[in-house]
Design an enzyme around this catalytic site. Sequence first.
Site, short mmCIF file in Angstrom:
data_model
loop_
_atom_site.label_atom_id
_atom_site.label_comp_id
_atom_site.label_asym_id
_atom_site.label_seq_id
_atom_site.Cartn_x
_atom_site.Cartn_y
_atom_site.Cartn_z
CE LYS A 189 -3.48 2.56 2.60
NZ LYS A 189 -4.56 2.51 3.60
CG HIS A 245 -8.31 -28.36 -35.97
ND1 HIS A 245 -7.11 -27.71 -35.79
CD2 HIS A 245 -8.31 -28.82 -37.25
CE1 HIS A 245 -6.41 -27.77 -36.93
NE2 HIS A 245 -7.12 -28.43 -37.81
#
Length: 527
Positions: free
Chosen positions: A135, A276
């Site tokens: 922070k 595929h």
Amino acid sequence: MIQRAFLSVSDRTGLLALAERLSRRGVELVASSGTAAHLQAAGIPATDVEALTGYPPLLGGRLKTLHPAVHGAILARPDDPVHRAELEGHGIRPFQLVVVNLYPFREALERSRDLAAWVEEIDVGGVALIRAAAKNHAHVLVVVDPADYPAVIEALEGEADEAAWAELRRRFAVKAFRRTAFYDALIARALAHAYGLEALPDVWVAAYERVAALRYGENPHQEAAYYRDPLAGPEALVRFVQHQGKALSYNNIQDAQAALALVRRFEAPAAVAVKHMNPCGAGVGETVEEAFERAYAADPVSIFGGIVAVNRPLSAALADRLKGLFLEVIVAPSAEPEALRILAAKKNVRVLTLPEEGGVRPAAFSRTAPDRFGALVPEAVTTSGGLLVQTPDAGDDDPAAFRVVTRRAPTEAEWRALRFAWEVVRFVKSNAIVLAREGMTVGIGAGQMSRVGAVKIAVQAAGERARGAVMASDAFFPMPDSIEVAAAAGVTAVIHPGGSIRDDEVIAAADRAGMAMVVTGVRHFRH
């Protein structure tokens, strides 16, 4: 730049080298009790946090660093006069560096199923330290990964300017927040499993770690990376061992997953070929070699450049057969040493097997792919600004619930073929049609915009083999035309979910053709 540092680590990799460099440059080191003792034993001066807080570790070590003397020194903004006055009033001097890594919660999951042991490895103080430093990253550098220690040392010894330090603080702050988010997500998932809480909660959290950066995604202009779920069990594809061949591509991984998901559905020796993300051939047999020959015969053209998966150990005989084909990936539960030697001549083919456990090579895949705790991991697909999540379509259908809806029931041979085709069709892209006979697919129609179009493709692929074959459809037939096309090709039996408003017309068409039809009541549509 750095005058004072706080250190508290569980993983002490590289710590002494970093601490020694900091100390040599006059940086004051303050550390949690265990870390301080480790540094002092190595002859590196370090102040135990107890000297700052005035408290020894409490509650069996659960409480050590949660104190204003620590967090005030991390959170204070040195350019804020109010903050400076408060620090001076309480005799607190700020930290410019915080080095923390967390209790090994993940390792606790690896070690045992003991919930109490897991809970004790949930870090509280460490997360608070990291969040406070991240922070206040405008003024504090937070380091959570030992792999980043060299970058800190380089900045120190290279006399980095403020711009370089600021860039490092920003980059490491983002990494710190990702690390705590990952840690908390892992805890949330593990506890949800332990307590049997809902699979699809009101807030979705996920924890994945990068396994590899891929060369590209589906196309060369797309970036891609491969991530691992830490709770994934040993049968998850991401944990497979690659024995040879170049790195897997994005498309290789997708196809290998499709092949693995289908082949593990079978109890008998089975083989599948995938292109595929669609099976182009599937077969079962008395041996895995026989199963492969059936999968190959299903479509010897489309297998070119495909993925082959088998659910039994890869034998030398099968490897000798496969070495003559152009394949991208071979997936098996394990491989005979001679099989690996044979395939080593095909340097570009990747061979993937399950990891050995206790020196034992796995003999078969399980029918499902559970995570480490035995629950199936939900499937997720990103959308624009959102995420679609569902439980996987991995369960077994109840054959007792299947209904024969035509005047003629399937023969015993047709029943075997129908059940086989029904397993395969659930892994074909919709609209999906599978023609099968005698333990093998003979025609597959995938991904069509109309179901009758998929039937026509499957029938054309099968040719004369359609005569006497059975047909599976992943969803209902919207009208009789698909049945009429199949009947004209010689298909003798059909299995599908049913549920169309025209089911009566579809059944009537089957009766006219003398076909047997089975309705499952379960749809396996796959977009």
